[in-house]
Design a protein around this motif. Structure first.
Motif, PDB file in Angstrom:
ATOM      1  N   ALA A 230       0.839  -1.205   0.000  1.00 31.03           N
ATOM      2  CA  ALA A 230       0.000   0.000   0.000  1.00 31.03           C
ATOM      3  C   ALA A 230       0.873   1.254   0.000  1.00 31.03           C
ATOM      4  O   ALA A 230       0.609   2.218  -0.726  1.00 31.03           O
ATOM      5  CB  ALA A 230      -0.934  -0.004   1.210  1.00 31.03           C
ATOM      6  N   ILE A 249      -4.295   5.306   4.623  1.00 28.40           N
ATOM      7  CA  ILE A 249      -4.123   3.853   4.754  1.00 28.40           C
ATOM      8  C   ILE A 249      -4.640   3.361   6.112  1.00 28.40           C
ATOM      9  O   ILE A 249      -4.418   4.015   7.135  1.00 28.40           O
ATOM     10  CB  ILE A 249      -2.643   3.435   4.567  1.00 28.40           C
ATOM     11  N   LEU A 275      -6.204   1.179   1.140  1.00 29.95           N
ATOM     12  CA  LEU A 275      -5.854   2.557   0.794  1.00 29.95           C
ATOM     13  C   LEU A 275      -7.112   3.253   0.300  1.00 29.95           C
ATOM     14  O   LEU A 275      -7.804   2.742  -0.585  1.00 29.95           O
ATOM     15  CB  LEU A 275      -4.794   2.566  -0.325  1.00 29.95           C
TER      16      LEU A 275
END
Lengths: 451, 451
Positions: A230, A249, A275
């Motif tokens: 991510a 996130i 995300l």
């Protein structure tokens, strides 16, 4: 001799001067629930004049005082000290002026953040800084703490949206800084006052910038196998030249907490990280940007990319993010929301170390963070009634901050120093730096310099 | 005892310490050609260490010193005072670091503004603040003066693009302010340092924000019968919610001067005013914005709207704007470029009064200005060898500033106070304000506070 309380009552009225123990209880702390201290009294002034008179009376009596907004701050910026008077500005809640042509508003400090955006929506404008507490927190507190929010990445923090301030100084004098045009000559002291956490003065009026509402918004929720991929996606998006409105996130533990709560948003529980990417601007341009973000996310290892089809789905994505702190309320009676910044490129490595620290101290630690800004929020769920837990929470917190600073970071991103970080400020500033700051503070205190 | 000059030569080398009268001639003034004063010496250090040692030596000798960049400033910010040492930073011209991932660059103060944008273009980035002198002026000077430019309307001034600074203070100590992350805790003193015009310290390194180059640009040149209708169009464009990159107006006299010069851009000489409007962003969105600006301009009375078809035509439009000051060089040997800000809505009325003042003093006065910001530049062409003209120029200038301030404006938009506005600062600040600013200044001067 008239007592201090009588003098305060004479200024704000008896009903706006709280001195009974049961009335004072809620003012013992703000969003940082550690170390509560009961103040001597709480006054609720209605005007600059009343604030100035209250400050003058306290100052003459040698009594310390603490300004307070909605009390949503997370670093103890509104914590009373022993024997102090809390000056609560929630009754100064009028929007004094809105000028769509100049895109500015003049507000009193008690105006609720989200309320201002609602009030100017008919002009196609909004007030950009959006702390997660924006339904409750006030502009005065936002100014004192230089509050940020998920959209800081594109729109900046409070300091980028304040043009002028009226403040009451420590001796009760009233000072105006800046100019509505944004072109005040002389030192830019508005910048120094924003984020000064009440150490310079009490904000009694703010002239703020309003921003045109973007034509269109696209929100993506992207599932990753782990937090490293991510973070890699976030790096790729920034490098590509895109300027997303937000890049947030949630880690595995946060996802679990959210899905087990009323904030459940249908996140896959096996996901390692989620995300949330938001893009805004002209509608015709967003399709290509969504495709770009999707491609970059897949390249970094995303297993699934959801694009919100409508406002309802968009709200659901954000519910997961904004409800994360609430969701953690289920895990333990107390929540310590940490706040630190690290260089974006070092996010994965630091996150791994932060989790290792939590584990080592046997604590429930989860992460939800403004990845685009490198602004971490390690959250520790605990029970402060258990002294051993509290001790471990504090020790882990200190180690987390030291780790972030060692990686080239700083000890606070958007929550401020407050009483929370007072003892950690030495991690980033030397004695000469702190002495220089105290000299700047003294420059705003006519009592010290003029006597 | 070693002489001051010998000590300075020992620090920077003999070839970087100018003391001969013919060498000192060009350092008598900057872009403000009034009141030239020859300095005692000019030193050209190559490092922070050399700047610090020079300052220490000057400070010990009780000799005043003045930092200087490219000397393009228009308010006398780099004017020497009698007997002073000029510290010229043009040899500190290295770009120390470019980090595309974090969109930042670390530069020495002598880096030329346009050079930085050229150096980072391959990363799809640029340095946004664009003073008209950007081919010559340096980042250090831009920081000292908080320089703006035509694109301030959308991108802000220098202060919005500086994240951290290294400065040499009055005693030769080196101070660092801010953090590359943009999240430094403590007072935001970067903001106070930007635009402090060398009164706090000498900038020896700056960490600046880089901005993604917009995908596409559209530039319009709009002809109006008079300046009032051009200003009306600007008001309409801002009210509509559009955020143009630039909105610049040239008045009738400026058009005449430009068309009679090498900067001729085919402007109709019968036009009362020309508006240059620039829009940037995603290509697909600009067509609709161009249509919107065109409609609003026609509504306000525009007789013709030209949209640049290619980069060459766009450059031609800007040539008229950027060449305006050069064109005025044909009219008289000297040019006084004034700088003041008024509320946007009052532009037409103030412009009429400014022209009336010029006429009344029998001066050649023309206007070219950042209309979107309400930032006026009344330009007076004159010959300073004629004492009567000079006297009238100064009297008219004072009246213009008083008029702008009475209309709710301020005495400088982007040129700074310098020696030029020193005596006019009292128009906007009271004694208490000035005393507060001096206290802030003292906070940065270890000599005063520590002795």
């Amino acid at each position: 001799m008239t007592s201090l309380f009588e003098r305060l009552r004479a200024i704000v009225g008896a009903e706006a001067c709280l001195t009974r123990s049961d009335e004072l209880f809620v003012y013992e702390c703000d969003g940082l629930t550690l170390d509560p201290v009961r103040p001597s009294a709480v006054v609720l002034p209605r005007s600059t004049e009343e604030v100035a008179r209250v400050v003058r009376v306290c100052s003459e009596a040698g009594r310390s005082f603490v300004p307070r907004g909605a009390g949503t701050g997370l670093s103890g910026g509104a914590h009373p000290v022993e024997g102090s008077i809390v000056i609560e500005c929630s009754r100064m809640n009028r929007i004094l002026e809105v000028c769509p042509e100049d895109r500015i508003a003049v507000v009193q400090p008690g105006v609720v953040n989200a309320e201002l955006s609602r009030a100017v929506r008919t002009h196609g404008l909004f007030y950009a800084p959006d702390p997660s507490s924006q339904q409750a927190c006030t502009i005065g507190g936002n100014v004192a703490e230089n509050s940020g929010g998920p959209h800081t990445l594109k729109y900046g923090t409070t300091t980028n949206h304040v043009l002028a301030l009226e403040m009451v100084l420590a001796d009760g004098s009233v000072m105006r800084l800046g100019d509505a045009s944004g072109f005040a000559p002389g030192y830019d002291l508005v910048g120094a006052a924003v984020g000064s956490e009440g150490t310079i003065g009490i904000v009694t009026e703010a002239t703020v910038r309003l921003t045109p509402i973007p034509e269109s918004v696209e929100t993506l929720l992207v599932i990753f196998p782990d937090v490293v991929s991510a973070c890699t996606a976030v790096g790729g998006i920034i490098r590509s030249g895109l300027v997303p409105a937000a890049l947030e996130i949630l880690d595995r533990r946060t996802i679990a907490a959210v899905e087990a709560s009323v904030y459940a948003a249908g996140l896959p529980r096996e996901a390692g990280a989620v995300l949330i990417a938001e893009l805004d601007g002209p509608a015709c341009a967003l399709r290509a940007q969504v495709d770009r973000v999707t491609a970059l996310a897949r390249e970094a290892g995303a297993s699934e990319v959801r694009v919100a089809h409508d406002e309802a789905e968009r709200a659901q994505f954000w519910k997961a993010r904004k409800g994360a702190f609430g969701a953690m309320g289920r895990l333990a009676p107390d929540l310590y929301v940490h706040d630190a910044v690290v260089p974006r490129a070092r996010l994965p490595e630091i996150l791994a170390r932060v989790c290792e620290i939590g584990d080592r101290y046997g604590l429930m630690l989860s992460n939800v963070f403004h990845a685009g800004d490198g602004n971490l929020h390690p959250n520790i769920s605990f029970d402060r009634r258990d002294p051993s837990q509290l001790e471990r929470v504090m020790a882990a917190g200190a180690e987390i901050l030291e780790t972030c600073v060692a990686a080239g970071g700083v000890v606070t991103g958007e929550h401020g120093v407050g009483t929370e970080k007072r003892d950690f400020i030495g991690l980033v500033f030397g004695e000469a730096d702190l002495a220089a700051m105290l000299r700047v503070r003294d420059a705003f205190d006519p009592r010290k310099t003029f006597e």
